[in-house]
Design an enzyme around this catalytic site. Sequence first.
Site, mmCIF file in Angstrom:
data_model
loop_
_atom_site.group_PDB
_atom_site.id
_atom_site.type_symbol
_atom_site.label_atom_id
_atom_site.label_comp_id
_atom_site.label_asym_id
_atom_site.label_seq_id
_atom_site.Cartn_x
_atom_site.Cartn_y
_atom_site.Cartn_z
ATOM 1 C CB ALA A 1 28.215 -59.027 -75.810
ATOM 2 C CD GLU A 2 27.404 -55.722 -72.977
ATOM 3 O OE1 GLU A 2 28.325 -55.557 -72.184
ATOM 4 O OE2 GLU A 2 27.569 -56.016 -74.173
ATOM 5 C CB THR A 3 20.194 -58.720 -72.222
ATOM 6 O OG1 THR A 3 20.567 -59.955 -72.847
ATOM 7 C CG2 THR A 3 18.695 -58.533 -72.342
#
Length: 269
Positions: free
Chosen positions: A43-45
Amino acid sequence: MRIRIVDAFTDRPFAGNPAGVLLLDRFPDDPWLQSVALEVNHAETAFAHPLPAGGDADWALRWFTPATEVAMCGHATLATAHVLHTTGAHRGPVRFATRSGVLVATPGEDGGITLDFPTAPLTPVEVPEGVAEALGAAPLTAFDTGPNVGDLLVEIADERTVHALRPDLVALAAYSERGVIATARAENPALGYDFVSRCFFPNVGIDEDPVTGSAHTALAPYWSERLGRSVLTGLQASARSGRVRTELRDGRTLLSGRAVTVIEGDLLV
């Protein structure tokens, strides 16, 4: 450079919300950051680098989904703070300079981490035409959550309906900048949570986010007003699931949870 995958808002691996975390000397160009985020495909880095001593913040922090950079991300901030503390790269509270201002992450004696985030402004809106069909359930209320969160927040009749949602994600993309937060009151608070939610973010390349810290900056004020308490626990009812403790304090929302590092390795490019 070292890259880590951290499960956030959980105390066990393979639950909560996974985030990639890279600690850098500086930010490379944006296409490289976006390419890494797409390769990680969570979903996020989060990408962070240290700042000079004596300023308003200790580390610069940015978040990328596989498709775009976002203005705020709770679980990847929690994951980054976890990496800083477990590796010894930072001691005590850490101040992050971000697109949403300075965000503080404070480690607790119990091993958890508390994030200090701005509370999302909630503006009542008419339930948009067609959103019930796209979501698969008729909302009772709808709210705009402001520029940092960028979602449409809708209350659904009951917890069972939230669990059963199977939305049309293509249709759902038309109703907000990022996506839709669907929520309901907990059917049985004795289970340890006060409300449930699910988050669908097709506009940033995320069909369903497992556990969303930023969404809880909108869920906390909504349910605190409804339930008459400033401290609550939310269950995000995704397949991986996770819990977020929320507290409203002086116009801010405190988000508390744990994190677990599950993968660590070398990024070779």
